[in-house]
Design a protein around this motif. Sequence first.
Motif, PDB file in Angstrom:
ATOM      1  N   ASN A  34       0.817  -1.214   0.000  1.00 16.56           N
ATOM      2  CA  ASN A  34       0.000   0.000   0.000  1.00 16.56           C
ATOM      3  C   ASN A  34       0.854   1.269   0.000  1.00 16.56           C
ATOM      4  N   ILE A  36       1.734   3.161  -2.495  1.00 13.81           N
ATOM      5  CA  ILE A  36       1.130   4.200  -3.339  1.00 13.81           C
ATOM      6  C   ILE A  36       0.005   4.910  -2.596  1.00 13.81           C
ATOM      7  N   SER A  37      -0.760   4.155  -1.830  1.00 19.27           N
ATOM      8  CA  SER A  37      -1.852   4.772  -1.071  1.00 19.27           C
ATOM      9  C   SER A  37      -1.319   5.745  -0.028  1.00 19.27           C
ATOM     10  N   MET A  40      -0.265   8.916  -1.826  1.00 21.77           N
ATOM     11  CA  MET A  40      -1.431   9.717  -2.216  1.00 21.77           C
ATOM     12  C   MET A  40      -2.025  10.437  -1.009  1.00 21.77           C
ATOM     13  N   LEU A  41      -2.036   9.761   0.133  1.00 23.48           N
ATOM     14  CA  LEU A  41      -2.526  10.406   1.351  1.00 23.48           C
ATOM     15  C   LEU A  41      -1.655  11.605   1.715  1.00 23.48           C
TER      16      LEU A  41
END
Length: 368
Positions: A34, A36-37, A40-41
């Motif tokens: 995760n 990439i998540s 992005m956050l």
Amino acid sequence: MDVLTIIIMLILFILAMIFIFSTALLTPYIGKKNFISVLMLGLVVGLVGGAFLLSPIVDDIPDFTRTIVEESVEGTDLMELDLSTNGNLTQIIENISSITGVQNVSYEGITIKINENFATDNDRARFINNLNNSNENISNVEDRGEKEFFVRITDGGDPQSVLTSIYQTFSSNTYIHLRYTSMKANATVAANNITKIMSAVGNSGAVILNVTGPTEDQIATINKYVPDKTNVILISGILGVVVATVGFFIDSIFTFTSKTKKKSRKTSPRDKIKRKTVPRTNKKSSKRDSIDIFNDSFDKSSKQTIGSNKNFKQLTESDLKSKNNSDSNRKKKVSGIFSGINKNNKKDVPKKGSNTNGTSRIRPKRND
């Protein structure tokens, strides 16, 4: 925006960055898939924080810059003013002159603008002549072209009376309509109080056109390096991504640095010295009742005797005299003992040429 509000907004932005970092620390639970998540956050939170928390602060930076510069700058600034001809010009100038920090207010004349050109040159000349003779405070009327005239006022003249004469001239001697009138003035003010002066001048019926001087020069120099709002938002988003990345790989970073330190660590010369102890003085060593002479406990030990000066007593003059007397007495005793021994030895030694019975000793002849 006051200082307290700015501090609160900065604290909120820092808390947003801490939230991103703490979320990225949950890697063992959310899994490295995760990543990439998490990025992005960090990007979204950074952009939102920059838009709603940092951008308002950037808008107020010029005001804070002005306040800081005014505390340190010296000299005077020149303020260009546009005075309202709808009011009493003389009264407006007096009000501005009475403001604390205003050193001087100077003016040259009144500008007038007409709707259309004169029909003939004679009409123009007649208008200028009538305007010159309408008031004793008018020194000259200049034709600047483009339907504009400048009425120059004498030094110390009354600008309001000149304005009244202009209105009377247009109403009685010409058929040309007056479009507008305006008057400009220059105020010399103290540079270290420019903000308060500008506020007071604005309330006196004048419009500030421009301010020049050391204060504005320094403020302009500082504002060149202040980023605009768009750049601040983008930088905040990038900062959020960086914080998320650091939080995501923080464990790997610490592991790598610890291994690097262990490999690069070298033994110091102190560690290479063989440890020596004094028996019965060290309480921490493996041997019983011994002390490490390289440790501070050696100096604090009550049993240490090496180099100890606990029984040291400083000699005084009386001590030296008593010592000299004892040395002299000792020498006398020794000399007396040796003198008695010498006398006894002299008595026991026989004289040359006599024996112990008192008879003389005869040396036998030598037979050749």
